[in-house]
Write a protein that holds these residues in place. Structure first.
Motif, PDB file in Angstrom:
ATOM      1  N   SER A   1       0.891  -1.298  -0.003  1.00  0.00           N
ATOM      2  CA  SER A   1       0.056   0.009  -0.164  1.00  0.00           C
ATOM      3  C   SER A   1       0.732   1.256  -0.269  1.00  0.00           C
ATOM      4  O   SER A   1       2.121   1.222  -0.058  1.00  0.00           O
ATOM      5  CB  SER A   1      -0.872   0.029   0.987  1.00  0.00           C
ATOM      6  N   LEU A   2       0.197   2.289  -0.313  1.00  0.00           N
ATOM      7  CA  LEU A   2       0.712   3.698  -0.161  1.00  0.00           C
ATOM      8  C   LEU A   2       0.378   4.294   1.256  1.00  0.00           C
ATOM      9  O   LEU A   2      -0.642   4.442   1.441  1.00  0.00           O
ATOM     10  CB  LEU A   2       0.365   4.629  -1.217  1.00  0.00           C
ATOM     11  N   ASN A   3       1.666   4.613   2.075  1.00  0.00           N
ATOM     12  CA  ASN A   3       1.357   5.100   3.154  1.00  0.00           C
ATOM     13  C   ASN A   3       1.797   6.631   3.147  1.00  0.00           C
ATOM     14  O   ASN A   3       2.664   7.123   3.383  1.00  0.00           O
ATOM     15  CB  ASN A   3       2.342   4.479   4.328  1.00  0.00           C
ATOM     16  N   ALA A   4       0.385   7.117   3.275  1.00  0.00           N
ATOM     17  CA  ALA A   4       0.372   8.795   3.112  1.00  0.00           C
ATOM     18  C   ALA A   4       0.272   9.315   4.662  1.00  0.00           C
ATOM     19  O   ALA A   4      -0.732   8.943   5.317  1.00  0.00           O
ATOM     20  CB  ALA A   4      -0.636   9.700   2.214  1.00  0.00           C
ATOM     21  N   ALA A   5       1.296   9.849   5.304  1.00  0.00           N
ATOM     22  CA  ALA A   5       1.372  10.238   6.685  1.00  0.00           C
ATOM     23  C   ALA A   5       1.331  11.889   6.711  1.00  0.00           C
ATOM     24  O   ALA A   5       2.209  12.435   6.076  1.00  0.00           O
ATOM     25  CB  ALA A   5       2.469   9.652   7.435  1.00  0.00           C
ATOM     26  N   LYS A   6       0.377  12.375   7.441  1.00  0.00           N
ATOM     27  CA  LYS A   6       0.402  13.524   8.012  1.00  0.00           C
ATOM     28  C   LYS A   6       0.980  13.694   9.568  1.00  0.00           C
ATOM     29  O   LYS A   6       0.298  13.280  10.279  1.00  0.00           O
ATOM     30  CB  LYS A   6      -0.966  14.206   7.800  1.00  0.00           C
ATOM     31  N   SER A   7       2.271  14.309   9.370  1.00  0.00           N
ATOM     32  CA  SER A   7       2.931  14.417  10.828  1.00  0.00           C
ATOM     33  C   SER A   7       2.895  15.834  11.318  1.00  0.00           C
ATOM     34  O   SER A   7       2.811  16.770  10.773  1.00  0.00           O
ATOM     35  CB  SER A   7       4.276  13.810  10.571  1.00  0.00           C
TER      36      SER A   7
ATOM     37  N   ASP B   1      -8.388  -7.754  -2.424  1.00  0.00           N
ATOM     38  CA  ASP B   1      -8.856  -6.828  -1.357  1.00  0.00           C
ATOM     39  C   ASP B   1      -8.336  -5.512  -1.930  1.00  0.00           C
ATOM     40  O   ASP B   1      -6.911  -5.327  -2.051  1.00  0.00           O
ATOM     41  CB  ASP B   1      -8.581  -6.835   0.097  1.00  0.00           C
ATOM     42  N   ILE B   2      -9.270  -4.410  -2.251  1.00  0.00           N
ATOM     43  CA  ILE B   2      -8.815  -3.169  -2.460  1.00  0.00           C
ATOM     44  C   ILE B   2      -9.289  -2.243  -1.351  1.00  0.00           C
ATOM     45  O   ILE B   2     -10.481  -2.143  -1.073  1.00  0.00           O
ATOM     46  CB  ILE B   2      -9.387  -2.637  -3.798  1.00  0.00           C
ATOM     47  N   TYR B   3      -8.504  -1.636  -0.588  1.00  0.00           N
ATOM     48  CA  TYR B   3      -8.713  -0.864   0.686  1.00  0.00           C
ATOM     49  C   TYR B   3      -8.354   0.226   1.071  1.00  0.00           C
ATOM     50  O   TYR B   3      -7.228   0.615   0.598  1.00  0.00           O
ATOM     51  CB  TYR B   3      -8.520  -2.134   1.772  1.00  0.00           C
ATOM     52  N   GLY B   4      -8.896   0.988   1.984  1.00  0.00           N
ATOM     53  CA  GLY B   4      -8.182   2.020   2.740  1.00  0.00           C
ATOM     54  C   GLY B   4      -8.052   1.914   4.276  1.00  0.00           C
ATOM     55  O   GLY B   4      -9.256   1.584   4.766  1.00  0.00           O
ATOM     56  N   ASN B   5      -6.973   2.630   4.671  1.00  0.00           N
ATOM     57  CA  ASN B   5      -6.882   2.495   6.228  1.00  0.00           C
ATOM     58  C   ASN B   5      -6.952   3.917   6.686  1.00  0.00           C
ATOM     59  O   ASN B   5      -6.084   4.774   5.911  1.00  0.00           O
ATOM     60  CB  ASN B   5      -5.756   1.674   6.582  1.00  0.00           C
TER      61      ASN B   5
ATOM     62  N   PHE C   1       6.489  16.483  21.130  1.00  0.00           N
ATOM     63  CA  PHE C   1       5.789  15.361  20.590  1.00  0.00           C
ATOM     64  C   PHE C   1       5.662  15.425  19.211  1.00  0.00           C
ATOM     65  O   PHE C   1       5.566  16.300  18.364  1.00  0.00           O
ATOM     66  CB  PHE C   1       4.236  15.266  21.177  1.00  0.00           C
ATOM     67  N   LEU C   2       5.657  14.359  18.440  1.00  0.00           N
ATOM     68  CA  LEU C   2       5.424  13.818  17.114  1.00  0.00           C
ATOM     69  C   LEU C   2       3.919  13.225  16.995  1.00  0.00           C
ATOM     70  O   LEU C   2       3.767  12.023  17.802  1.00  0.00           O
ATOM     71  CB  LEU C   2       6.483  13.205  16.419  1.00  0.00           C
ATOM     72  N   THR C   3       3.016  13.732  16.356  1.00  0.00           N
ATOM     73  CA  THR C   3       1.875  12.885  16.048  1.00  0.00           C
ATOM     74  C   THR C   3       1.692  12.599  14.499  1.00  0.00           C
ATOM     75  O   THR C   3       2.204  13.155  13.587  1.00  0.00           O
ATOM     76  CB  THR C   3       0.531  13.825  16.560  1.00  0.00           C
ATOM     77  N   GLY C   4       0.714  11.707  14.174  1.00  0.00           N
ATOM     78  CA  GLY C   4       0.715  11.184  13.018  1.00  0.00           C
ATOM     79  C   GLY C   4      -0.823  10.984  12.625  1.00  0.00           C
ATOM     80  O   GLY C   4      -1.591  10.080  13.231  1.00  0.00           O
ATOM     81  N   ARG C   5      -1.327  11.120  11.345  1.00  0.00           N
ATOM     82  CA  ARG C   5      -2.466  10.753  10.783  1.00  0.00           C
ATOM     83  C   ARG C   5      -1.947   9.959   9.647  1.00  0.00           C
ATOM     84  O   ARG C   5      -1.485  10.602   8.647  1.00  0.00           O
ATOM     85  CB  ARG C   5      -3.408  11.852  10.584  1.00  0.00           C
ATOM     86  N   HIS C   6      -2.505   8.729   9.298  1.00  0.00           N
ATOM     87  CA  HIS C   6      -2.031   7.812   8.438  1.00  0.00           C
ATOM     88  C   HIS C   6      -3.405   7.387   7.439  1.00  0.00           C
ATOM     89  O   HIS C   6      -4.097   7.004   8.105  1.00  0.00           O
ATOM     90  CB  HIS C   6      -1.263   6.580   8.920  1.00  0.00           C
ATOM     91  N   PHE C   7      -2.967   7.621   6.158  1.00  0.00           N
ATOM     92  CA  PHE C   7      -4.055   7.030   5.236  1.00  0.00           C
ATOM     93  C   PHE C   7      -3.385   6.064   4.114  1.00  0.00           C
ATOM     94  O   PHE C   7      -2.306   6.435   3.521  1.00  0.00           O
ATOM     95  CB  PHE C   7      -4.389   8.348   4.278  1.00  0.00           C
ATOM     96  N   ASP C   8      -3.673   4.635   4.224  1.00  0.00           N
ATOM     97  CA  ASP C   8      -3.165   3.727   3.452  1.00  0.00           C
ATOM     98  C   ASP C   8      -4.112   3.675   2.263  1.00  0.00           C
ATOM     99  O   ASP C   8      -5.262   3.153   2.706  1.00  0.00           O
ATOM    100  CB  ASP C   8      -2.828   2.534   4.338  1.00  0.00           C
ATOM    101  N   PHE C   9      -3.705   3.361   1.402  1.00  0.00           N
ATOM    102  CA  PHE C   9      -4.560   2.917   0.100  1.00  0.00           C
ATOM    103  C   PHE C   9      -3.913   1.514  -0.597  1.00  0.00           C
ATOM    104  O   PHE C   9      -2.547   2.106  -1.058  1.00  0.00           O
ATOM    105  CB  PHE C   9      -4.587   4.001  -0.751  1.00  0.00           C
ATOM    106  N   GLY C  10      -4.370   0.621  -0.603  1.00  0.00           N
ATOM    107  CA  GLY C  10      -3.547  -0.635  -0.970  1.00  0.00           C
ATOM    108  C   GLY C  10      -4.360  -1.580  -1.560  1.00  0.00           C
ATOM    109  O   GLY C  10      -5.454  -1.811  -1.665  1.00  0.00           O
TER     110      GLY C  10
END
Length: 411
Positions: free
Chosen positions: A226-232, A375-379, A393-402
């Motif tokens: 998948s592609l991990n698109a992360a907003k840190s 499976d075609i999915y998004g996380n 601190f470091l935080t993250g929002r992750h969007f996986d499309f795979g």
């Protein structure tokens, strides 16, 4: 917070089981009439005592059918139930909660039996309630016969032991005399255990049924990318507080999947293992007081981590070629390596502080399955705060499309 996440994850199956779900099926009434429509079929430990029926989806109030109203209930692609009226054994047989002595008590009842195997001559049905799990032999044009099996405690030489009385074996031999009286069948009956799979094996031999029995419980293996698109984001005591940055990296995944297409048809339990990372870049220009002095800051993080993710998915739509599913998991993350570079103007400082080595997160998933394989999915995952150093601190929002592909047969 982690305890709350774990509790929600544990309660999800209970919430799913409690859902009302109307499936296509038909009812055979006591007078022989057949009604086609929708039947409310809910997953539960005990055999249902009644069924709710709707002639069409727009019907607001369902009709309730019990054993006094119908001969049979069929839920298409799910289960078949028949009505039984007669004596049933009342001893306990759910070990270790069994009788202190052999208990031959019976009671006249009218109950539903769930059909688990149908053959040309004989078949198998079962019924479960709070007292015990019962099996019944079915034959063409005759009433079902309970297969009796006693399990009880006995005192032998001053010690308590478990004894059994396998009365069901004689019932099977009597049936074998009618349909398959040979040494192979009799030998198999002598070695039969009081389980659905073992009893079915004998009955298939009586029916000369050579079809390969389809496995109910399945363990599958899958892999994906998948592609991990992360907003840190950075928060706390730093000049970068409130700054955010996007990064894009591949994510590889492999895991196992547990399913039971007969009992838990729409539920999947998975254990996934994944590896990915984040590479946020932060830049900020700050003017010093009322002066014309400008400081330029940059902050670079290269962080790679491994995750173990137990998760549950539920098929909202389930057909042979298409499934729509949603799920939730608990991701246990461990940082394998990290590099942090801080630069102020022309001065650079490397490896100021490693990231916190472990943390948890809760991924939510939505996707489709094509032909039971792909499976075609998004996380979506909102990670907990990961401490860089004191009050920073470091935080993250992750969007996986795979894509995820099942390497073994799945249901």
């Amino acid at each position: 917070m982690n305890r709350i996440k774990l509790l929600l994850l544990m309660l999800l199956p209970s919430a799913i089981f409690a859902q009302t779900k109307y499936l296509p099926g038909y009812v055979v009434k006591s007078n022989g009439d057949t009604l086609k429509g929708l039947i409310n079929y809910r997953l539960q430990n005990s055999t249902p005592k009644y069924f709710e029926f709707k002639a069409n989806p727009d019907q607001k109030t369902p009709v309730v059918y019990t054993t006094t109203d119908v001969k049979a209930i069929n839920v298409l692609n799910a289960a078949t139930f028949i009505t039984y009226s007669g004596k049933v054994s009342m001893d306990k047989n759910k070990f270790p909660d069994i009788s202190p002595a052999i208990d031959t008590t019976t009671q006249q009842q009218q109950i539903f039996l769930k059909v688990t195997y149908i053959g040309d001559n004989v078949g198998l049905a079962e019924q479960e309630d709070a007292t015990k799990h019962r099996y019944f032999l079915t034959e063409n044009n005759t009433a079902a016969t309970e297969l009796i099996y006693y399990q009880y405690y006995a005192n032998i030489d001053g010690s308590r032991t478990v004894r059994t009385a396998e009365m069901y074996k004689q019932t099977l031999k009597n049936a074998a005399n009618r349909y398959s009286n040979n040494l192979e069948t009799m030998a198999l009956i002598d070695n039969t255990t009081f389980t659905s799979s073992s009893l079915t094996r004998v009955l298939k031999l009586m029916n000369k049924d050579n079809k390969v029995e389809e496995k109910s419980f399945v363990v599958g293996i899958h892999a994906g990318v998948s592609l991990n698109a992360a907003k840190s984001g950075l928060y706390g005591n730093s000049v970068f507080a409130g700054e955010t940055s996007w990064s894009y990296l591949p994510r590889v995944l492999a895991g196992i999947e547990l399913s039971d297409h007969r009992i838990l048809k729409n539920l999947r339990f998975k254990l996934d293992f994944a590896f990915t990372g984040v590479k946020p870049r932060f830049n900020k220009t700050v003017q010093v007081g009322a002066t014309n002095i400008i400081n330029e800051y940059s902050y670079k993080i290269d962080h790679y981590y491994f995750s173990a993710i137990p998760n549950i998915t539920y098929n909202i739509i389930n057909s042979n070629r298409f499934r729509l599913f949603a799920g939730v998991g608990l991701s246990l993350n461990y940082g394998t390596s990290s590099k942090i570079t801080f630069k102020r103007n022309l001065s650079q400082f490397n490896d100021l502080k490693n990231l916190q080595s472990s943390w948890t997160s809760t991924p939510l998933q939505l996707g489709v399955t094509l032909n039971k394989r792909l499976d075609i999915y998004g996380n979506f995952t909102y990670s907990n705060w990961v401490m860089l150093y004191d009050q920073f601190f470091l935080t993250g929002r992750h969007f996986d499309f795979g894509l995820r592909y099942r390497l073994t047969k799945a249901y």
